[in-house]
Design a protein around this motif. Structure first.
Motif, PDB file in Angstrom:
ATOM      1  N   ARG A 127       4.938  19.030  -7.130  1.00 26.23           N
ATOM      2  CA  ARG A 127       6.322  19.023  -6.644  1.00 26.23           C
ATOM      3  C   ARG A 127       6.365  18.492  -5.214  1.00 26.23           C
ATOM      4  NH1 ARG A 127       6.832  24.403  -9.114  1.00 26.23           N
ATOM      5  NH2 ARG A 127       6.702  25.361  -7.044  1.00 26.23           N
ATOM      6  N   PRO A 128       7.525  17.956  -4.796  1.00 26.06           N
ATOM      7  CA  PRO A 128       7.652  17.495  -3.410  1.00 26.06           C
ATOM      8  C   PRO A 128       7.706  18.674  -2.447  1.00 26.06           C
ATOM      9  CG  PRO A 128       9.755  17.294  -4.559  1.00 26.06           C
ATOM     10  CD  PRO A 128       8.748  17.694  -5.587  1.00 26.06           C
TER      11      PRO A 128
ATOM     12  N   SER B 258       4.681   6.421   5.646  1.00 26.22           N
ATOM     13  CA  SER B 258       3.493   7.095   6.185  1.00 26.22           C
ATOM     14  C   SER B 258       2.671   7.750   5.084  1.00 26.22           C
ATOM     15  CB  SER B 258       3.909   8.154   7.216  1.00 26.22           C
ATOM     16  OG  SER B 258       4.587   9.225   6.588  1.00 26.22           O
ATOM     17  N   ARG B 259       2.942   7.392   3.805  1.00 26.40           N
ATOM     18  CA  ARG B 259       2.244   8.015   2.674  1.00 26.40           C
ATOM     19  C   ARG B 259       1.500   6.949   1.863  1.00 26.40           C
ATOM     20  NH1 ARG B 259       2.782  12.642   5.188  1.00 26.40           N
ATOM     21  NH2 ARG B 259       4.972  13.066   5.677  1.00 26.40           N
ATOM     22  N   PRO B 260       0.371   6.468   2.350  1.00 25.33           N
ATOM     23  CA  PRO B 260      -0.331   5.376   1.672  1.00 25.33           C
ATOM     24  C   PRO B 260      -0.887   5.786   0.314  1.00 25.33           C
ATOM     25  CG  PRO B 260      -1.662   6.248   3.461  1.00 25.33           C
ATOM     26  CD  PRO B 260      -0.314   6.876   3.589  1.00 25.33           C
ATOM     27  N   LEU B 261      -0.809   4.862  -0.631  1.00 25.59           N
ATOM     28  CA  LEU B 261      -1.322   5.113  -1.972  1.00 25.59           C
ATOM     29  C   LEU B 261      -2.839   5.062  -2.011  1.00 25.59           C
ATOM     30  CD1 LEU B 261       1.292   2.979  -3.953  1.00 25.59           C
ATOM     31  CD2 LEU B 261       1.186   5.487  -3.814  1.00 25.59           C
TER      32      LEU B 261
ATOM     33  N   PHE C 133       0.807  -1.219   0.000  1.00 23.80           N
ATOM     34  CA  PHE C 133       0.000   0.000   0.000  1.00 23.80           C
ATOM     35  C   PHE C 133       0.843   1.274   0.000  1.00 23.80           C
ATOM     36  CE2 PHE C 133      -3.014  -2.967   2.252  1.00 23.80           C
ATOM     37  CZ  PHE C 133      -3.932  -3.039   1.210  1.00 23.80           C
ATOM     38  N   TYR C 134       2.159   1.151  -0.069  1.00 20.47           N
ATOM     39  CA  TYR C 134       3.036   2.313   0.088  1.00 20.47           C
ATOM     40  C   TYR C 134       4.019   2.429  -1.066  1.00 20.47           C
ATOM     41  CZ  TYR C 134       0.936   2.539   4.634  1.00 20.47           C
ATOM     42  OH  TYR C 134       0.006   2.654   5.631  1.00 20.47           O
TER      43      TYR C 134
ATOM     44  N   ASP D 116       9.588   9.443  -6.239  1.00 20.97           N
ATOM     45  CA  ASP D 116       9.169   9.599  -7.626  1.00 20.97           C
ATOM     46  C   ASP D 116       7.922   8.780  -7.932  1.00 20.97           C
ATOM     47  OD1 ASP D 116      11.128  11.380  -8.249  1.00 20.97           O
ATOM     48  OD2 ASP D 116      12.463   9.925  -9.232  1.00 20.97           O
ATOM     49  N   GLU D 117       7.829   7.602  -7.345  1.00 21.63           N
ATOM     50  CA  GLU D 117       6.634   6.783  -7.567  1.00 21.63           C
ATOM     51  C   GLU D 117       5.394   7.511  -7.049  1.00 21.63           C
ATOM     52  OE1 GLU D 117       4.546   2.558  -6.220  1.00 21.63           O
ATOM     53  OE2 GLU D 117       6.614   2.982  -5.620  1.00 21.63           O
TER      54      GLU D 117
END
Length: 626
Positions: free
Chosen positions: A393-394, A422-425, A355-356, A361-362
């Motif tokens: 942008r990040p 901590s950044r779930p898709l 899930f991550y 970049d992804e």
């Protein structure tokens, strides 16, 4: 998001009447002969027009003068969304200036109240309510001395300088202005420190528990070599058409300013934060625990929601909405064929690597693909689209550890690539809809491009409207088919639950005396947010009272307006026309939004009736010919 240019942005208002929104005259009718239905006399019409003209002219002169003054007051000040008026200085924030601002806005409000708003016509009734809300907000913040707390766990006056440094500079004059701002940092920081000290003395500060690590962004500037210093950024790549000798001269001036003015000021600020502020900041959490706390929290509720709701009522609404969303979450879990309890499902989502994203970049590329999918659908839901385009942008590295998952403005959607576990898709579709299009980037761009509105409506932001629209945009993702799997849909629901939970958590902390741990537990138990996000979000609510209330209450207002229009119009309801009407407002208080929806219903009925009459007439004509 965009502020109304005050250290603590956004505010209350009175609702407009339907007559005012429809632009109807509220002047008394003049009697005609009993046996006839006559129009008002020419004299009466002239008198009404004169009153119209006088009220409208006075109002326009007032808001034009105030807006110009407001821009001058905050010239040189930037935040993540808006670049202030060009200036070689930073804004003044000393106590004398703050007193002047309070006197000025009090006078503006007095003059505004002296205008007979029933005599305003066209768009001015709405302009009046929006402008009044802004002035009330600005004045309330001055009277509550909000400038004594010029930062929170989300953003700060010193991090805003980073946004200035990252903006492109196109000519030598722009570089000279920027150098002037660098040289002005010592004065600016000294005034901010004096204000924060005054806040500490009276117990008005950011809660101590949220301050851990917040000095890191100051320390980064202090420790960086010149080439790596954030504030040197504009000098790394200068315009190619600028002579090399001039580039060298400007770089030398920048190096000197950073060495002699910037670094000493940052060292002084760092020492103050570490030796005084972080040690003396209050140990309480609640806004109501601060001086004039109950009045302060109610003012923040009015500011961010544009509604005068008591905290207990908001808390109750939150609990009711949490229960509704939880039932939807349970139904969605069943579609995944997961066998286990709700907590076990949340644990599964938080810990399974599938899930991550594996790289930043992804994450950025997935968000870009989602944004392009929205591009293919958006024309079916919104008629008028903005010319402005946004980049993805990040989040800058100096902000990322304490920043939200994403933030959208007119020209950029910032996506946080820090701490990828901590950044779930599964949340990414909802996040992208919220921050870019049709959410913040689209809405704020349309407002800025609406040349028919005065500048104080084009370039300002009311949180209840803006965040409400962005959250409603997440829901539009269902109609657009953006949630491909039950996990994506659960991600949407967890974002809805997150915002509903804010109603509970914000009022729990600031009115009911909840602990930080209890607030974190509520988010942890009801959403699939990562542990990192649970902690940063709760700290954000602790340090920014009331702001978290704007999202869900705003969405509820838009949903009520749409449901009312759909029910009233039936097959005549046009989703594109409805969204265009709402977006054309710019950023307005929620009562104004709902009144506009009532006007939309009347306009749509009239349009549909006219179209049916036209069709019937055409049919009758064809029948007669045959």
């Amino acid at each position: 998001m965009i502020s109304i240019r005050t250290a603590s942005p956004r505010a209350p208002l009175a609702a407009l009447t339907a007559a005012m929104l429809l632009g109807l005259s509220l002047a008394p009718a003049f009697a005609a002969e009993p046996t006839a239905t006559a129009a008002p006399s020419a004299t009466a019409t002239d008198e009404a027009s004169a009153r119209d003209s006088e009220a409208g002219v006075r109002f326009k002169a007032l808001y034009t003068r105030e807006w110009k003054w407001r821009q001058a007051q905050f010239a040189g000040g930037d935040d993540e969304d808006v670049q202030g008026q060009a200036s070689s200085r930073l804004p003044k924030v000393d106590t004398a200036t703050q007193a002047e601002r309070e006197r000025y806005w009090a006078q503006v409000l007095k003059e505004l109240d002296a205008i007979d708003k029933t005599q305003l016509r066209g768009e001015d009734p709405v302009n009046y309510e929006v402008f009044r809300q802004q002035i009330q907000s600005l004045l309330a913040n001055q009277r509550l001395r909000g400038w004594e707390m010029p930062f929170n766990s989300d953003s700060a006056f010193w991090t805003n300088l980073g946004f200035t440094a990252r903006r492109p500079i196109r000519d030598a004059e722009g570089y000279r202005r920027y150098l002037g701002q660098l040289r002005d940092i010592p004065r600016y920081f000294d005034e901010q420190i004096d204000n924060m000290r005054a806040g500490l003395v009276r117990g008005y500060s950011v809660p101590r528990v949220t301050l851990t690590g917040r000095d890191a962004s100051i320390k980064e500037v202090v420790d960086a070599k010149l080439e790596d210093n954030l504030l040197y950024t504009p000098f790394k790549q200068m315009p190619a058409n600028m002579p090399a000798a001039e580039q060298a001269r400007l770089r030398a001036e920048a190096a000197k300013a950073i060495d002699e003015q910037v670094l000493p000021a940052y060292r002084k600020l760092l020492a103050f934060m570490q030796d005084e502020y972080m040690k003396q900041a209050r140990t309480t959490l609640a806004a109501e625990a601060m001086p004039d706390g109950e009045a302060l929290y109610r003012a923040k509720i009015r500011e961010y929601t544009t509604l005068d709701l008591p905290p207990a009522q908001i808390h109750k609404i939150g609990l009711e909405e949490v229960a509704k969303i939880r039932a939807q979450m349970d139904q969605t879990i069943a579609k995944t064929d997961f066998k286990g309890t709700f907590p076990e499902f949340l644990h599964y989502l938080r810990t399974d690597p599938k899930f991550y994203p594996k790289t930043g970049d992804e994450l950025l590329m997935r968000a870009s693909w989602l944004a392009k999918r929205v591009d293919g659908q958006i024309g079916n839901y919104i008629g008028l689209l903005p010319r402005q385009r946004f980049a993805i942008r990040p989040v800058p590295s100096d902000l990322a550890p304490f920043y939200t998952a994403g933030r959208g403005g007119r020209d950029v959607y910032l996506l946080n690539t820090y701490d990828l576990p901590s950044r779930p898709l599964f949340n990414l579709a909802a996040l992208t809809l919220h921050e870019s299009a049709p959410g913040h980037s689209l809405q704020t761009s349309l407002a800025a491009e609406h040349e028919g509105l005065p500048d104080f409506r084009r370039y300002t932001y009311i949180s209840a409207y803006g965040e409400g629209w962005a959250l409603y945009s997440e829901k539009l993702g269902i109609e657009m088919g953006l949630y491909d799997t039950p996990y994506d849909y659960f991600g949407y629901l967890t974002y809805q639950m997150w915002r509903a939970s804010r109603l509970v958590v914000d009022t729990g902390i600031h009115h009911l005396g909840w602990s930080r741990e209890r607030a974190q537990a509520f988010l942890r138990d009801n959403t699939a947010l990562s542990e990192h996000e649970v902690q940063t979000e709760v700290d954000r609510y602790i340090g920014w009272p009331g702001q978290a209330l704007s999202y869900y209450l705003g969405q509820m207002s838009i949903e009520r307006a749409r449901a009312k229009a759909e029910q009233a119009l039936g097959q005549d309801f046009d989703i594109r026309a409805f969204h265009d009407a709402i977006l054309a407002l710019g950023s307005v208080p929620l009562p104004v939004l709902e009144q506009r929806a009532d006007r939309f219903i009347d306009e749509s009925r009239a349009k549909a009736a006219a179209q049916r009459a036209k069709t019937a007439a055409a049919a009758a004509g064809s029948a007669a010919k045959s």
